[in-house]
Each structure stands twice: as structure tokens, then as C-alpha cells.
Scaffold this active site. Structure first.
Site, PDB file in Angstrom:
ATOM      1  N   ARG A  67       1.173  -1.006   0.159  1.00 28.32           N
ATOM      2  CA  ARG A  67       0.301  -0.156  -0.546  1.00 28.32           C
ATOM      3  C   ARG A  67       1.034   1.443  -0.074  1.00 28.32           C
ATOM      4  NH1 ARG A  67      -5.452   1.481   3.899  1.00 28.32           N
ATOM      5  NH2 ARG A  67      -5.832  -0.037   2.037  1.00 28.32           N
ATOM      6  N   HIS A 124      -7.530   0.817  -6.431  1.00 32.34           N
ATOM      7  CA  HIS A 124      -7.901   0.039  -5.171  1.00 32.34           C
ATOM      8  C   HIS A 124      -8.557  -1.591  -5.554  1.00 32.34           C
ATOM      9  CE1 HIS A 124      -7.452  -1.314  -1.414  1.00 32.34           C
ATOM     10  NE2 HIS A 124      -8.775  -1.182  -0.406  1.00 32.34           N
ATOM     11  N   GLN A 174     -10.204  -3.678  -3.268  1.00 29.30           N
ATOM     12  CA  GLN A 174     -11.269  -3.810  -3.017  1.00 29.30           C
ATOM     13  C   GLN A 174     -12.444  -3.767  -4.058  1.00 29.30           C
ATOM     14  OE1 GLN A 174     -12.010  -2.306   0.531  1.00 29.30           O
ATOM     15  NE2 GLN A 174     -14.260  -2.791  -0.084  1.00 29.30           N
ATOM     16  N   ASP A 205     -17.691   6.509  -0.696  1.00 28.57           N
ATOM     17  CA  ASP A 205     -16.401   6.619  -0.230  1.00 28.57           C
ATOM     18  C   ASP A 205     -16.178   8.229   0.148  1.00 28.57           C
ATOM     19  OD1 ASP A 205     -13.525   5.546   0.985  1.00 28.57           O
ATOM     20  OD2 ASP A 205     -13.037   6.170  -1.316  1.00 28.57           O
ATOM     21  N   CYS A 212     -16.683   1.524   1.173  1.00 27.90           N
ATOM     22  CA  CYS A 212     -14.905   0.120   1.185  1.00 27.90           C
ATOM     23  C   CYS A 212     -14.474   0.278   2.780  1.00 27.90           C
ATOM     24  CB  CYS A 212     -14.111   0.304   0.618  1.00 27.90           C
ATOM     25  SG  CYS A 212     -13.605   1.778   0.509  1.00 27.90           S
ATOM     26  N   ARG A 263     -12.572  -9.036   1.443  1.00 28.13           N
ATOM     27  CA  ARG A 263     -11.225  -8.589   1.173  1.00 28.13           C
ATOM     28  C   ARG A 263     -10.503  -9.769   1.651  1.00 28.13           C
ATOM     29  NH1 ARG A 263      -9.974  -3.222   1.153  1.00 28.13           N
ATOM     30  NH2 ARG A 263      -7.891  -4.637   0.958  1.00 28.13           N
TER      31      ARG A 263
HETATM   32  N1   CP Z   1     -11.397  -0.231   2.992  1.00 25.67           N
HETATM   33  C1   CP Z   1      -9.755  -0.841   3.022  1.00 25.67           C
HETATM   34  O1   CP Z   1      -8.684  -0.922   2.345  1.00 25.67           O
HETATM   35  O2   CP Z   1      -9.362  -0.212   4.549  1.00 25.67           O
HETATM   36  P1   CP Z   1      -8.138   0.026   5.737  1.00 25.67           P
HETATM   37  O3   CP Z   1      -7.703   1.317   5.161  1.00 25.67           O
HETATM   38  O4   CP Z   1      -8.761  -0.448   6.394  1.00 25.67           O
HETATM   39  O5   CP Z   1      -7.130  -0.679   4.739  1.00 25.67           O
HETATM   40  N1  NVA Z   2     -10.816   6.670  -0.801  1.00 26.46           N
HETATM   41  C1  NVA Z   2      -9.858   5.900   0.558  1.00 26.46           C
HETATM   42  C2  NVA Z   2      -9.793   4.304   0.458  1.00 26.46           C
HETATM   43  C3  NVA Z   2      -9.584   4.080   1.717  1.00 26.46           C
HETATM   44  C4  NVA Z   2      -9.729   2.463   1.747  1.00 26.46           C
HETATM   45  C5  NVA Z   2      -8.249   6.977   0.473  1.00 26.46           C
HETATM   46  O1  NVA Z   2      -7.479   6.546  -0.838  1.00 26.46           O
HETATM   47  O2  NVA Z   2      -8.042   6.898   1.722  1.00 26.46           O
END
Ligand code: CP
Ligand code: NVA
Length: 308
Positions: free
Chosen positions: A107, A134, A137, A225, A266, A294
Site C-alpha cells: 500500500r 484499489h 477492494q 467513499d 469500502c 476482503r
Molecule cells: N477499505 C480499506 O482498504 O480499508 P483499510 O484502509 O482499513 O485497509
Molecule cells: N479513497 C480512500 C480509500 C481508503 C480505503 C483513500 O484512498 O484514502
């Protein structure tokens, strides 16, 4: 190398295989997602590195649990604690990690970091979220939709709000799984044109509709989101909130969707901002199924990457 970098880079057949395998692995746990060991342990003897340059709850815990259930082991690494965070190149990091571990999930902030890691790694790399996409997700979200309502092909998915990284992976999925999308938000926060064009080129409809009620009309699935993502500067927060407030998903807005429409987010959510608690905890919501899935979806992604 079988990387899982984005949904549009993976063939529809392989994506379908992963969703089906995820559902069958979930079924085999007979309603018990917890527990550290599956009946079959295809990752026995495998080490998976989970690298986080940003916060995470779901991605961190679901990947870690998924590896353990399949008999493998994990190292959870913070980018800031690695030499990567202190000037070592991504390419050298990729080469070094490939000598120790069998699979890398990352990530990160910039998509270029993910792509460079994948270019230089000699083990598979999985995208656990970047500024642009992502994909894990949306694998869980497709699985969740289909569990509740059957095939997602031909359905109408309405994205409300910021055309962000999660929206982009939904657009990728629209092209690969064959569903239509409406994106509703202010013009300044539209998804990048390339995501829209790629989906349309695969034969699905993508519409940008500014009026939220018109957008949601007849929706099979409504998705929200956060209004400020982790890669967004906090200095834009107030402006984003002002622009996005009309796109809040509340009960009035959901009443324009189909009666059996689902609501997804998400998570993490900012309750009463992008969506109200009445919707998040209401009859349309499947947000915690998404979170659970997930785990199951990523187990299938990892098996596909490793060919096990
Ligand atoms: N939805 C998601 O990716 O959550 P986290 O940021 O907690 O990993
Ligand atoms: N759009 C959000 C998703 C988090 C899982 C971000 O990137 O922060």
C-alpha cells in the site's frame, strides 16, 4: 510474473476464477471467517511481505489472516521503518525482498512506486491501494454484490462523490465484468478521463450525471467513499466538503434507487458526511460483508499470483 496490479490488467476469465474461488473458500469455512487454518493450506512454506506506507485496518488484517488461514506466514512492514523510507531505491528494495519472500503486497502513495516495485521484483506484487486505484477492494465488492444479488453483469452501479482511487477500480471492473456505471459528483472531482474511456472501450456505459437524484434513479448498487482520501492534502478538506455535501448518500437519496438496491462503502467512513448512519446501518447496506469479503477475495488473489 503474475502480479495483481489492477483489475483491467487481469483477464476477465482470471477475475471470474478468483471471485468463484473466493466464494467457494468462504463457503468451506461454513460461516466462520475467523480461525487461523483452512482445511487446505496452499500457502504452506510461503512468506508474504505486507508493506504499508499509509494507515490500514482492513487491508492489514485481512491479508495477514488470509495468509495464515492458507498455511503461510507474513511480515508486516512499515515503509517508514524500512530503508525504502530513508532513500533506498524501490528497484533495489524489490530485488532484495525477492530473495527473501514469495509474495509482496504494498500500500503506497504514488502508483509509480507500485509499478517500479513490480518491474524489479522477481516475485508477484499485489496492489493494496495507491493514489490511483484499489483493486483488492473492488474484487471484494464484486463478490459481495454477487453473493446478495447474483451476477453483476448488466447491472447499474452508481458512484456518488469523489471520483477517486476506489471509483477508478470500479470503472476498471465495469469493463471487465460488464456492468454499467454512473458517476455523480462535481466536475472538478471527476475520475480521470482514461478510466472512463477504457471502460467505454470495453462496451459498457459510463455516464457522468451531476444531479445526484437523477444519477441514482434505477440503481442496483450505490457506492460512497470518503471525501478526503489519504493521498489528498488536508488543505483541500474544506473545499472538498463544500463541493461534495450535495452528494451525501442518505435515505432520501437511496429512495431513488431500485427497491432492492445495495449500498456499499469500502470503509473507513466518516458517518454523516459521505453517508448517513441511517443508510450505513440500514436495510440496503452490505458494508460489513464487503469488509469480510476482503479476506476471502484476497486469498483467491494470492493463490492466483502464486499459482497454488
Ligand atoms: N477499505 C480499506 O482498504 O480499508 P483499510 O484502509 O482499513 O485497509
Ligand atoms: N479513497 C480512500 C480509500 C481508503 C480505503 C483513500 O484512498 O484514502
Amino acid at each position: 510474473m503474475t502480479h495483481f496490479l489492477d483489475i483491467h490488467k487481469t483477464s476477465p476469465d482470471d477475475l471470474r476464477h478468483m471471485i468463484d474461488q473466493a466464494r467457494s473458500m468462504k463457503d468451506s469455512r461454513q460461516g466462520q471467517p475467523k480461525g487461523t487454518t483452512d482445511a487446505e493450506t496452499p500457502l504452506a512454506g510461503h512468506m508474504v511481505a505486507l508493506i504499508f506506507e499509509k494507515p490500514s485496518t482492513r487491508t492489514r488484517v485481512s491479508f495477514d489472516m488470509g495468509v495464515r488461514q492458507m498455511g503461510g506466514q507474513t511480515m508486516v512492514l512499515s515503509g517508514a521503518d524500512m530503508q525504502l523510507g530513508h532513500g533506498e531505491s524501490i528497484a533495489d528494495t524489490a530485488r532484495v525482498l525477492s530473495r527473501y519472500v514469495d509474495l509482496i503486497m504494498i500500500r503506497t502513495f504514488e502508483e509509480t512506486t507500485l509499478l517500479e516495485l513490480a518491474d524489479h521484483a522477481t516475485v508477484p506484487v499485489i496492489n493494496g491501494l495507491t493514489n490511483r486505484t484499489h483493486p483488492c477492494q473492488i474484487m471484494a465488492d464484486v463478490m459481495t454484490y454477487e453473493e446478495h444479488r447474483g451476477p453483476i453483469q448488466g447491472k447499474k452501479v452508481v458512484w456518488m462523490g469523489d471520483g477517486n482511487n476506489v471509483c477508478a477500480s470500479f470503472l476498471h471492473a465495469a469493463g471487465q465484468f460488464g456492468f454499467d456505471m454512473v458517476v455523480s459528483g462535481p466536475e472538478t472531482l471527476d475520475p480521470e478521463a482514461v478510466f472512463i474511456e477504457e471502460a467505454r472501450a470495453k462496451g459498457v456505459s459510463v455516464e457522468l450525471i451531476r444531479d445526484p437524484e437523477a444519477a441514482v434513479n434505477g440503481a442496483d448498487l450505490v457506492v460512497a467513499d470518503t471525501w478526503v482520501s489519504m493521498h489528498d492534502s488536508q488543505t483541500t478538506k474544506e473545499r472538498r466538503h463544500n463541493q461534495l455535501r450535495p452528494y451525501q448518500v442518505n435515505e432520501r437519496l437511496m429512495s431513488h434507487a431500485k427497491d432492492d438496491a445495495l449500498f456499499m462503502h469500502c470503509l473507513p467512513a466518516h458517518r454523516e458526511e459521505e453517508a448517513t448512519s441511517a443508510v450505513m446501518d440500514g436495510p440496503h447496506s452490505v458494508i460489513f460483508d464487503e469488509a469480510e469479503n476482503r479476506l476471502h477475495a484476497q486469498k483467491a488473489v494470492m493463490r492466483w499470483c502464486l499459482g497454488v
